[in-house]
Design a protein around this motif. Sequence first.
Motif, mmCIF file in Angstrom:
data_model
loop_
_atom_site.group_PDB
_atom_site.id
_atom_site.type_symbol
_atom_site.label_atom_id
_atom_site.label_comp_id
_atom_site.label_asym_id
_atom_site.label_seq_id
_atom_site.Cartn_x
_atom_site.Cartn_y
_atom_site.Cartn_z
ATOM 1 N N ILE A 13 26.295 14.304 16.194
ATOM 2 C CA ILE A 13 25.142 13.250 15.789
ATOM 3 C C ILE A 13 23.912 14.195 15.688
ATOM 4 N N PHE A 14 23.657 14.915 16.961
ATOM 5 C CA PHE A 14 22.536 15.657 17.039
ATOM 6 C C PHE A 14 22.123 16.681 16.234
ATOM 7 N N TYR A 15 23.218 17.626 15.701
ATOM 8 C CA TYR A 15 22.854 18.641 14.791
ATOM 9 C C TYR A 15 23.186 18.090 13.555
ATOM 10 N N ARG A 62 20.370 18.432 10.418
ATOM 11 C CA ARG A 62 20.749 19.313 9.135
ATOM 12 C C ARG A 62 20.152 18.339 7.946
ATOM 13 N N ASN A 63 20.202 16.953 8.172
ATOM 14 C CA ASN A 63 20.110 16.183 7.203
ATOM 15 C C ASN A 63 18.832 15.417 7.441
ATOM 16 N N LYS A 64 17.932 15.744 7.890
ATOM 17 C CA LYS A 64 16.539 15.146 8.574
ATOM 18 C C LYS A 64 15.851 14.530 7.239
ATOM 19 N N ASN A 65 15.616 15.489 6.011
ATOM 20 C CA ASN A 65 14.900 14.904 5.030
ATOM 21 C C ASN A 65 15.572 13.917 4.442
ATOM 22 N N PHE A 66 16.926 13.783 4.113
ATOM 23 C CA PHE A 66 17.703 12.785 3.443
ATOM 24 C C PHE A 66 17.624 11.706 4.337
ATOM 25 N N LEU A 67 17.784 11.689 5.609
ATOM 26 C CA LEU A 67 17.897 10.495 6.559
ATOM 27 C C LEU A 67 16.620 9.917 6.396
ATOM 28 N N ASP A 68 15.394 10.597 6.598
ATOM 29 C CA ASP A 68 14.013 10.061 6.388
ATOM 30 C C ASP A 68 13.528 9.342 5.167
ATOM 31 N N TYR A 69 14.084 9.993 4.291
ATOM 32 C CA TYR A 69 14.134 9.155 2.702
ATOM 33 C C TYR A 69 14.758 8.167 2.836
ATOM 34 N N MET A 70 15.661 8.021 3.246
ATOM 35 C CA MET A 70 16.577 6.559 3.066
ATOM 36 C C MET A 70 16.035 5.619 3.957
ATOM 37 N N ILE A 71 15.535 6.042 5.074
ATOM 38 C CA ILE A 71 14.819 5.027 6.073
ATOM 39 C C ILE A 71 13.444 4.366 5.200
ATOM 40 N N GLU A 72 12.764 5.319 4.795
ATOM 41 C CA GLU A 72 11.612 5.216 4.234
ATOM 42 C C GLU A 72 12.000 4.239 2.964
ATOM 43 N N GLU A 82 8.880 6.288 17.906
ATOM 44 C CA GLU A 82 9.909 7.199 17.514
ATOM 45 C C GLU A 82 11.286 7.042 17.799
ATOM 46 N N TRP A 83 11.678 6.126 18.812
ATOM 47 C CA TRP A 83 13.004 5.946 19.058
ATOM 48 C C TRP A 83 13.675 5.077 18.207
ATOM 49 N N ILE A 84 12.902 4.286 17.304
ATOM 50 C CA ILE A 84 13.609 3.378 16.375
ATOM 51 C C ILE A 84 14.028 4.209 15.057
ATOM 52 N N ARG A 85 13.084 5.017 14.990
ATOM 53 C CA ARG A 85 13.475 6.222 13.736
ATOM 54 C C ARG A 85 14.525 6.999 13.853
ATOM 55 N N ASN A 86 14.912 7.522 15.272
ATOM 56 C CA ASN A 86 15.817 8.165 15.728
ATOM 57 C C ASN A 86 17.203 7.784 15.796
ATOM 58 N N LEU A 87 17.035 6.321 16.089
ATOM 59 C CA LEU A 87 18.085 5.413 16.263
ATOM 60 C C LEU A 87 18.827 5.132 14.574
ATOM 61 N N LEU A 88 17.796 4.961 13.733
ATOM 62 C CA LEU A 88 18.175 4.816 12.407
ATOM 63 C C LEU A 88 18.685 5.871 11.671
ATOM 64 N N ARG A 89 18.167 7.167 12.240
ATOM 65 C CA ARG A 89 18.645 8.554 11.726
ATOM 66 C C ARG A 89 19.966 8.709 12.176
ATOM 67 N N ILE A 90 20.298 8.380 13.454
ATOM 68 C CA ILE A 90 21.626 8.638 13.799
ATOM 69 C C ILE A 90 22.556 7.686 13.222
ATOM 70 N N SER A 91 22.263 6.517 12.976
ATOM 71 C CA SER A 91 23.130 5.504 12.615
ATOM 72 C C SER A 91 23.300 5.683 10.909
ATOM 73 N N PHE A 113 27.920 10.522 6.697
ATOM 74 C CA PHE A 113 28.532 11.540 6.785
ATOM 75 C C PHE A 113 29.692 11.808 7.634
ATOM 76 N N MET A 114 29.970 10.586 8.321
ATOM 77 C CA MET A 114 31.008 10.512 9.188
ATOM 78 C C MET A 114 31.905 9.600 8.835
ATOM 79 N N SER A 115 33.357 9.458 9.241
ATOM 80 C CA SER A 115 34.136 8.449 9.086
ATOM 81 C C SER A 115 34.265 7.420 9.850
#
Length: 434
Positions: free
Chosen positions: A44-46, A50-60, A69-78, A84-86
């Motif tokens: 989940i870290f890498y 690897r997909n930070k632009n995509f994740l931030d775009y979808m969050i916005e 910051e922690w809320i953004r990172n929780l949403l990024r991971i989720s 990208f994961m099953s």
Amino acid sequence: MSVKYVAMKLISFVDKGSYSNIVLNDAFKEFYLTAKEKAFITEIFYGVLRNKNFLDYMIEKNTKVIKKEWIRNLLRISIYQLTFMSSDAKGVVWEATEIAKKHGIAISKFVNGTLRNYLRNKDLEIKKLHDEKNYEILYSIPQYFCDILEKQYGSENLNQAIISLKKIPYLSVRVNKLKYSEEEFEEFLKERDIQIIKKVDSVYYVNSGLIINSKEFKEGKIIAQDASSYLAAKNLGAKPNELVLDICAAPGGKTAVLAEEMENKGEIIAIDIHQHKKKLIEENMKKLGIDIVKATVLDARNVNKQGRKFDKILVDVPCSGYGVIRKKPEILYTKNRENVEELASLQLEILNSAADILKDGGELIYSTCTIISQENTENVEKFLNERKEFKVKTLNIPENVSGEYDKLGGFSINYKEEIMDNFYIIKLVKEEKC
């Protein structure tokens, strides 16, 4: 501490300028984690990096302003898990909501609503990005870098080149033949049911990172190294009792290859500009049982002022690092065109300085861990136009290594290679004066 809290913390460190591999290794030392937990954190870290632009775009797309910051990172991971994961979608949303609940009901409702909204619109949004060929968002690749890839590989290969850089890397280790044998190592892998994914000479790509904690690794019988950097050092052709120079040598992986080729006989001067990296080289040589290396602190641009001439020189120069994006995905967000121009100038200066102290008849390898032609082919072409005494010599690249030769005779390990780091290698010989 929850593994997701650890991952969120690490993502914050990288956002503030830390190196991904260093913060991850530090976390594994700091926290007691099972092998399964380490694997999940790594994924989940890498994955987020690897997909930070995509994740931030979808969050916005699915929220208003996020101040914490922690809320953004929780949403990024989720969102990474949901895309990208099953992972079980309901489980991911529930866990994120529970984590957020510890900070208040309002925040937990916000996180829950954002993720549920994303799930409703996910497929449509992703299809739209594909239809528009919006690679900058879809693959989190800056537009200027997409332009570089398209120029180098052609529009017909652009998608393949981008996807290649997004692959999850395998661990690679090299057998230190001064202490160990390939047969012994393969028996070691067999006993632990570890599979060999790819083998290039004495470098093995394997499907388990657990061997880093093994006695064999700690004793220096095996060393973490990619086959690309190994081939750069191997192709120098260092021989016993020669005087060899290794430029920008830290942490010493390529230095060790040179010493092994020389059967630990002769002398290697390994230079680096940083004092702490000199110590790192010395520690690694001691661990590997190598005693012919003298580590020295020196600016590589001034290496021609040190007073000695060398039989062989390995010029592995500082570069943009675009060939190791699989292992260090944050490079995509920290480099730009200006960095490449500055580095190309520095690289040429170092190459010229090294060329001055190569003996007549001596050989030199110029290498980078980048795919940018400005740092590779174009740089060497400038050098050869000025230094007529240098000629290109044939490289020895194994058949199971994919890539392309450039017009000069240098070899680029590029997007065609599924496993290894992308790398550029060219060998030059300094013709004897008549």
